[in-house]
Design a protein around this motif. Structure first.
Motif, PDB file in Angstrom:
ATOM      1  N   UNK A   6       9.578   9.522 -16.440  1.00  0.00           N
ATOM      2  CA  UNK A   6      10.316   9.226 -17.803  1.00  0.00           C
ATOM      3  C   UNK A   6       9.892  10.726 -18.200  1.00  0.00           C
ATOM      4  N   UNK A   7      10.780  11.071 -19.460  1.00  0.00           N
ATOM      5  CA  UNK A   7      10.277  12.180 -20.173  1.00  0.00           C
ATOM      6  C   UNK A   7       9.501  12.144 -20.976  1.00  0.00           C
ATOM      7  N   UNK A   8       8.714  13.136 -21.472  1.00  0.00           N
ATOM      8  CA  UNK A   8       7.328  13.023 -22.009  1.00  0.00           C
ATOM      9  C   UNK A   8       7.627  13.833 -23.440  1.00  0.00           C
ATOM     10  N   UNK A   9       7.186  13.222 -24.581  1.00  0.00           N
ATOM     11  CA  UNK A   9       6.991  13.895 -26.095  1.00  0.00           C
ATOM     12  C   UNK A   9       5.568  14.026 -26.467  1.00  0.00           C
ATOM     13  N   UNK A  10       5.111  15.028 -27.117  1.00  0.00           N
ATOM     14  CA  UNK A  10       4.131  15.310 -27.611  1.00  0.00           C
ATOM     15  C   UNK A  10       4.332  15.508 -28.970  1.00  0.00           C
ATOM     16  N   UNK A  31      11.005   7.571 -23.561  1.00  0.00           N
ATOM     17  CA  UNK A  31      10.095   8.621 -23.440  1.00  0.00           C
ATOM     18  C   UNK A  31       8.601   8.172 -23.394  1.00  0.00           C
ATOM     19  N   UNK A  32       7.877   8.700 -22.406  1.00  0.00           N
ATOM     20  CA  UNK A  32       6.556   8.540 -22.626  1.00  0.00           C
ATOM     21  C   UNK A  32       5.898   9.137 -23.913  1.00  0.00           C
ATOM     22  N   UNK A  71      -5.792  22.779 -29.384  1.00  0.00           N
ATOM     23  CA  UNK A  71      -5.518  23.217 -28.176  1.00  0.00           C
ATOM     24  C   UNK A  71      -6.208  22.291 -27.005  1.00  0.00           C
ATOM     25  N   UNK A  72      -7.494  22.102 -27.270  1.00  0.00           N
ATOM     26  CA  UNK A  72      -7.885  21.027 -26.305  1.00  0.00           C
ATOM     27  C   UNK A  72      -6.843  19.894 -26.092  1.00  0.00           C
ATOM     28  N   UNK A  73      -6.617  19.271 -27.227  1.00  0.00           N
ATOM     29  CA  UNK A  73      -5.699  18.239 -26.971  1.00  0.00           C
ATOM     30  C   UNK A  73      -4.499  18.540 -26.273  1.00  0.00           C
ATOM     31  N   UNK A  74      -3.733  19.516 -26.426  1.00  0.00           N
ATOM     32  CA  UNK A  74      -2.560  19.842 -25.388  1.00  0.00           C
ATOM     33  C   UNK A  74      -2.807  20.058 -24.120  1.00  0.00           C
ATOM     34  N   UNK A  75      -4.064  20.798 -23.749  1.00  0.00           N
ATOM     35  CA  UNK A  75      -4.452  20.936 -22.578  1.00  0.00           C
ATOM     36  C   UNK A  75      -4.804  19.683 -21.780  1.00  0.00           C
ATOM     37  N   UNK A  76      -5.335  18.825 -22.627  1.00  0.00           N
ATOM     38  CA  UNK A  76      -5.838  17.455 -22.060  1.00  0.00           C
ATOM     39  C   UNK A  76      -4.204  16.657 -21.569  1.00  0.00           C
ATOM     40  N   UNK A  77      -3.423  16.961 -22.678  1.00  0.00           N
ATOM     41  CA  UNK A  77      -1.986  16.326 -22.087  1.00  0.00           C
ATOM     42  C   UNK A  77      -1.546  16.935 -20.833  1.00  0.00           C
ATOM     43  N   UNK A  78      -1.667  18.281 -20.726  1.00  0.00           N
ATOM     44  CA  UNK A  78      -0.973  18.675 -19.467  1.00  0.00           C
ATOM     45  C   UNK A  78      -1.665  18.099 -18.047  1.00  0.00           C
ATOM     46  N   UNK A  79      -2.995  17.807 -18.423  1.00  0.00           N
ATOM     47  CA  UNK A  79      -3.797  17.507 -17.367  1.00  0.00           C
ATOM     48  C   UNK A  79      -3.430  15.915 -16.836  1.00  0.00           C
ATOM     49  N   UNK A  80      -3.286  15.431 -18.018  1.00  0.00           N
ATOM     50  CA  UNK A  80      -3.268  13.851 -17.827  1.00  0.00           C
ATOM     51  C   UNK A  80      -1.855  13.223 -17.785  1.00  0.00           C
ATOM     52  N   UNK A  81      -0.976  14.067 -18.251  1.00  0.00           N
ATOM     53  CA  UNK A  81       0.653  13.750 -18.419  1.00  0.00           C
ATOM     54  C   UNK A  81       1.606  14.422 -18.087  1.00  0.00           C
ATOM     55  N   UNK A  82       1.331  15.728 -17.810  1.00  0.00           N
ATOM     56  CA  UNK A  82       2.141  16.837 -17.610  1.00  0.00           C
ATOM     57  C   UNK A  82       2.659  17.299 -18.445  1.00  0.00           C
ATOM     58  N   UNK A  83       3.874  18.347 -18.349  1.00  0.00           N
ATOM     59  CA  UNK A  83       4.298  19.025 -19.253  1.00  0.00           C
ATOM     60  C   UNK A  83       5.381  18.413 -20.042  1.00  0.00           C
ATOM     61  N   UNK A  84       5.202  18.318 -21.273  1.00  0.00           N
ATOM     62  CA  UNK A  84       6.583  17.478 -22.176  1.00  0.00           C
ATOM     63  C   UNK A  84       7.634  18.191 -22.217  1.00  0.00           C
ATOM     64  N   UNK A  85       8.649  17.209 -22.376  1.00  0.00           N
ATOM     65  CA  UNK A  85       9.990  17.957 -22.529  1.00  0.00           C
ATOM     66  C   UNK A  85      10.236  18.316 -24.131  1.00  0.00           C
ATOM     67  N   UNK A  86       9.392  17.556 -25.038  1.00  0.00           N
ATOM     68  CA  UNK A  86       9.317  17.896 -26.576  1.00  0.00           C
ATOM     69  C   UNK A  86       8.092  17.914 -26.980  1.00  0.00           C
ATOM     70  N   UNK A  87       7.936  18.806 -27.724  1.00  0.00           N
ATOM     71  CA  UNK A  87       6.538  19.038 -28.594  1.00  0.00           C
ATOM     72  C   UNK A  87       7.037  19.155 -29.931  1.00  0.00           C
ATOM     73  N   UNK A  88       6.378  18.231 -30.805  1.00  0.00           N
ATOM     74  CA  UNK A  88       6.765  18.124 -32.383  1.00  0.00           C
ATOM     75  C   UNK A  88       5.518  18.483 -32.795  1.00  0.00           C
ATOM     76  N   UNK A  89       5.472  19.639 -33.659  1.00  0.00           N
ATOM     77  CA  UNK A  89       4.222  19.841 -34.664  1.00  0.00           C
ATOM     78  C   UNK A  89       4.543  19.314 -36.101  1.00  0.00           C
ATOM     79  N   UNK A  90       4.167  17.876 -36.229  1.00  0.00           N
ATOM     80  CA  UNK A  90       4.391  17.268 -37.309  1.00  0.00           C
ATOM     81  C   UNK A  90       3.304  17.333 -38.465  1.00  0.00           C
ATOM     82  N   UNK A  91       2.078  17.264 -37.839  1.00  0.00           N
ATOM     83  CA  UNK A  91       0.952  17.193 -38.709  1.00  0.00           C
ATOM     84  C   UNK A  91       0.917  18.224 -39.959  1.00  0.00           C
ATOM     85  N   UNK A  92       0.549  17.789 -41.128  1.00  0.00           N
ATOM     86  CA  UNK A  92       0.585  18.639 -42.338  1.00  0.00           C
ATOM     87  C   UNK A  92       0.072  17.973 -43.466  1.00  0.00           C
ATOM     88  N   UNK A  93      -0.324  18.599 -44.543  1.00  0.00           N
ATOM     89  CA  UNK A  93      -0.964  18.035 -45.435  1.00  0.00           C
ATOM     90  C   UNK A  93      -0.229  18.604 -46.801  1.00  0.00           C
TER      91      UNK A  93
END
Length: 263
Positions: A6-10, A31-32, A71-93
């Protein structure tokens, strides 16, 4: 479908509001999920309540204001789940500020660290791999607050204006690579952030309604989309107003509350 196929979203900032609604919408689409938040226990409990097991959803703890952390979270995602189809930078204050107050310079610094540097750091681990694959979508969440500056809102308005310009720059850099950059510009969405506002919020949407329209914009690889469209019309009209008229219109408008102030 085999879950691993299944496709992956981060998604960052996934523990509440828009981020959580986006996670639910992408899960419904098959999506995963790779979900990032500081409050990992709360996010994990939400995933379990949705019936999302580890084969469908993984939670990563990170503070997007700390470059090495996200950056470490993104690298962990790549190692554990693979390369996402979609990356959403949503976090904000969003915190009000007064330039005359020394402490509020730290508010400005923290806001840009989260909303801007954190966005670039969210995208960073995935850019080269997406370019090599020739496909993917990087999604930046801006705001209609990017269109014009609002009283007491200098940190937030400035940071969201920077999101729009940054994503536009990134889109140009990645043109022809197969990697899309999507800038989403929400109007007022009913989230913990906006509930602190002490001024009218026209066309207020639920996070779920926003997520539905955002999903469609991302799927269509829209380069820029204001949601809802009515706020797009309002934003364009505000941009066209002469400064003198705009300033008069905002005269007496309540300021965005500062940290520690009541509503």
């Amino acid at each position: 479908m085999n879950p691993s196929a299944a496709p992956l979203v981060f998604i960052t900032g996934a523990s509440s509001g828009i981020g959580q609604a986006l996670a639910a919408r992408f899960a419904r689409a098959g999506y995963r999920l790779a979900l990032v938040a500081r409050r990992t226990a709360e996010l994990q409990a939400w995933a379990e309540a949705q019936g999302l097991g580890s084969e469908h959803c993984r939670v990563y703890g990170a503070d997007v204001a700390q470059v090495e952390s996200i950056v470490a979270a993104g690298q962990a995602c790549l190692a554990e789940q693979g390369l996402p189809e979609v990356v959403i930078a949503n976090a904000g204050i969003s915190v009000g500020m007064d330039t005359g107050e020394r402490d509020d310079l730290e508010v400005l610094s923290r806001t840009f660290a989260t909303n801007n540097v954190g966005m670039a750091a969210t995208f960073h681990p995935f850019v080269r791999a997406m370019q090599a694959r020739g496909a993917g979508a990087l999604v930046g969440i801006a705001s209609v607050a990017a269109i014009r500056g609002l009283p007491g809102h200098g940190a937030y308005c400035g940071s969201k204006a920077a999101v729009v310009s940054y994503c536009e720059s990134l889109r140009g850099e990645l043109r022809g690579s197969g990697v899309s950059v999507v800038t989403l510009v929400p109007g007022y969405v009913d989230t913990p952030l906006t509930r602190e506002n002490r001024y009218p919020m026209p066309f207020l949407m639920t996070p779920e309604a926003f997520a539905d329209r955002a999903f469609d914009a991302i799927a269509g690889r829209a380069s820029y989309r204001v949601i809802p469209w009515q706020m797009g019309v309002v934003a364009k009209l505000l941009r066209l107003l002469p400064n003198a008229l705009f300033d008069r219109l905002l005269q007496g408008r309540p300021r965005k509350h500062r940290a520690g102030e009541g509503r």
